[in-house]
Write a protein that holds these residues in place. Structure first.
Motif, mmCIF file in Angstrom:
data_model
loop_
_atom_site.group_PDB
_atom_site.id
_atom_site.type_symbol
_atom_site.label_atom_id
_atom_site.label_comp_id
_atom_site.label_asym_id
_atom_site.label_seq_id
_atom_site.Cartn_x
_atom_site.Cartn_y
_atom_site.Cartn_z
ATOM 1 N N MET A 1 0.717 -1.377 -0.158
ATOM 2 C CA MET A 1 -0.045 -0.011 0.141
ATOM 3 C C MET A 1 0.924 1.242 -0.153
ATOM 4 O O MET A 1 0.415 2.183 -0.425
ATOM 5 N N ILE A 2 2.278 1.155 0.476
ATOM 6 C CA ILE A 2 2.906 2.310 0.608
ATOM 7 C C ILE A 2 3.704 2.347 -0.835
ATOM 8 O O ILE A 2 3.975 3.761 -1.315
ATOM 9 N N CYS A 3 4.405 1.436 -1.186
ATOM 10 C CA CYS A 3 5.062 1.421 -2.633
ATOM 11 C C CYS A 3 4.414 1.821 -3.581
ATOM 12 O O CYS A 3 3.049 1.485 -3.834
ATOM 13 N N PRO A 4 4.757 2.528 -4.704
ATOM 14 C CA PRO A 4 4.152 2.903 -5.773
ATOM 15 C C PRO A 4 3.777 1.743 -6.604
ATOM 16 O O PRO A 4 4.426 0.432 -6.494
ATOM 17 N N HIS A 5 2.802 1.727 -7.548
ATOM 18 C CA HIS A 5 2.096 0.379 -8.029
ATOM 19 C C HIS A 5 3.095 -0.204 -8.971
ATOM 20 O O HIS A 5 3.027 -1.380 -9.127
ATOM 21 N N ILE A 6 3.982 0.713 -9.544
ATOM 22 C CA ILE A 6 4.994 0.017 -10.674
ATOM 23 C C ILE A 6 5.688 -0.807 -9.901
ATOM 24 O O ILE A 6 6.260 -1.862 -10.433
ATOM 25 N N SER B 1 6.007 -4.672 -10.967
ATOM 26 C CA SER B 1 7.319 -5.456 -11.555
ATOM 27 C C SER B 1 7.829 -6.408 -10.867
ATOM 28 O O SER B 1 8.357 -7.404 -11.444
ATOM 29 N N LEU B 2 7.743 -6.398 -9.349
ATOM 30 C CA LEU B 2 7.955 -7.548 -8.739
ATOM 31 C C LEU B 2 7.118 -8.818 -9.271
ATOM 32 O O LEU B 2 7.945 -9.935 -9.482
ATOM 33 N N LEU B 3 5.750 -8.618 -9.484
ATOM 34 C CA LEU B 3 4.988 -9.861 -9.734
ATOM 35 C C LEU B 3 5.356 -10.050 -11.179
ATOM 36 O O LEU B 3 5.599 -11.598 -11.577
ATOM 37 N N ILE B 4 5.894 -9.257 -12.149
ATOM 38 C CA ILE B 4 6.149 -9.797 -13.599
ATOM 39 C C ILE B 4 7.515 -10.434 -13.411
ATOM 40 O O ILE B 4 7.628 -11.375 -14.103
ATOM 41 N N GLY B 5 8.438 -9.884 -12.674
ATOM 42 C CA GLY B 5 9.632 -10.839 -12.656
ATOM 43 C C GLY B 5 9.370 -12.192 -11.743
ATOM 44 O O GLY B 5 10.205 -13.094 -12.374
ATOM 45 N N SER C 1 -1.718 -3.069 -3.207
ATOM 46 C CA SER C 1 -1.976 -2.162 -4.332
ATOM 47 C C SER C 1 -3.534 -2.015 -4.791
ATOM 48 O O SER C 1 -3.934 -1.180 -5.131
ATOM 49 N N LEU C 2 -3.978 -3.397 -4.921
ATOM 50 C CA LEU C 2 -5.208 -3.593 -5.320
ATOM 51 C C LEU C 2 -6.132 -2.733 -4.411
ATOM 52 O O LEU C 2 -7.362 -2.270 -4.617
#
Length: 380
Positions: A32-37, A41-45, A313-314
């Protein structure tokens, strides 16, 4: 909040490809704190590595690397995980380093040309505020003062780092003289001295806390006998990384598994290309291009925390669609509450683990094929 049952759930799923949601409130709050990108990016990796690459490379066992190798050997699948991630980090880091260096030199050149074009502008040289021999004296005297501060912090639980910083200000300031820049010299000396001295007191606090709580490193091995093993609940990944890299340094790159160096070069170049695409699109359109640095993290650690962070993020996205004003104001507070609540649970969780208490309920998600096998086994 991460339940005690989820700890066993995490342990049981470490032997799989790592795609699971471990109910960690900490990672949800961080998401929730980190930017969505970052989260995307973590999930894509994680999908690229654990969902596609590692299963494909695992099918090459016996061809690209030996079948007799242990799971933590850098000559096997572990080598691909670590060095491809390092290659992406190096590619991203070098690109941004030269990018910043180029922008800095360009800005300095522009200002220099502007000054040469303006004859009315006078440039005055100030002498360097902090001389090289000032730095030598600071670093020679700092260890002694660090011992004084650590000793005093152990006795009184009070760090006097700021006092030693003031001493450096007066000493170096008087030594540098009353020329221009003496204030900067004193402040720089204060910063160097306080960083060194405060580190010593922080270390003493760790030792003091361990002594007062009768803590021992051996207690970890008694409570978790499989500590440090790759498929255990606490695999200690960086321990394996440094240990294997030390062994690899003796034999050189020839000890790497087949095609590992080639894949490292490919992902090194890919990290640079992705950054070039992001910069060419501009800030307004680069938001959907993943960050190579963030993508490289789950290559070795696994994507389990990426799923948690994307859930964060969601949650923030849905909240923002409902009430953006409240989401912007209270979002960080909710994230902090999730992180703090999960941290508080660490103490009772550790006590239960030390007492040998097993979770009463374990959760695990299986494919339909494996689920049928489990149902057949339970019915027998």
């Amino acid at each position: 909040m991460e339940t005690f049952a989820s700890l066993a759930f995490r342990k049981q799923t470490t032997t799989s490809l790592g795609f699971y949601f471990d109910f960690s409130a900490t990672y949800v709050g961080v998401g929730m704190i980190c930017p969505h990108i970052i989260n995307v990016s973590l999930l894509i990796g994680g999908i690229l590595s654990w969902g596609i690459m590692w299963p494909l490379i695992a099918t090459k066992k016996g061809d690209w690397y030996g079948t007799e190798l242990k799971s933590d050997s850098f000559q096997g699948l572990q080598g691909y995980k670590v060095f491809i991630a390092i290659a992406m980090i190096l590619g991203d880091g070098l690109y941004n380093f030269f990018k910043v260096l180029t922008q800095t030199l360009t800005g300095l050149l522009t200002k220099f040309q502007a000054r040469n074009g303006n004859n009315s502008l006078t440039v005055t040289n100030k002498p360097p505020p902090l001389k090289w021999y000032h730095i030598i004296v600071i670093y020679i005297s700092a260890p002694t003062l660090a011992f004084f501060n650590a000793f005093g912090c152990g006795l009184t639980d009070w760090s006097l780092a700021s006092t030693y910083g003031k001493l450096a200000i007066f000493t170096i300031g008087a030594w540098a003289g009353a020329s221009h820049g003496v204030v900067l010299a004193g402040l720089a000396a204060c910063g160097v001295m306080m960083n060194i001295v405060s580190t010593a007191s922080d270390l003493m606090q760790d030792f003091k806390t361990g002594y007062l709580t009768l803590a021992s490193p051996r207690s970890m091995f008694k409570a978790f006998p499989d500590l440090g093993l790759p498929d255990s609940q606490y695999p200690a990944p960086f321990t394996l990384v440094y240990h294997n890299m030390a062994k690899l340094g003796v034999n050189g790159f020839s000890a790497l598994p087949k095609n590992c160096l080639m894949l490292c070069l490919v992902f090194f170049g890919a990290a640079i290309v992705v950054n070039l695409i992001r910069d060419s699109l501009g800030k307004n359109r680069a938001w959907f291009i993943p960050l190579p640095m963030a993508m490289s993290i789950p290559f070795y650690l696994g994507p389990y925390f990426a799923i948690d962070m994307c859930v964060g993020s969601l949650i923030l996205y849905i909240w923002g669609r409902i009430d953006k004003a409240k989401a912007d104001v209270f979002g960080p507070a909710v994230a902090a509450g999730l992180i703090c609540g999960d941290g508080i649970w660490t103490l009772p969780s550790s006590i239960l683990a030390l007492a040998g208490v097993k979770p009463p309920i374990c959760m695990k998600f299986l494919s339909s094929t494996n689920n049928s096998r489990v149902d057949k086994f339970l019915g027998s």
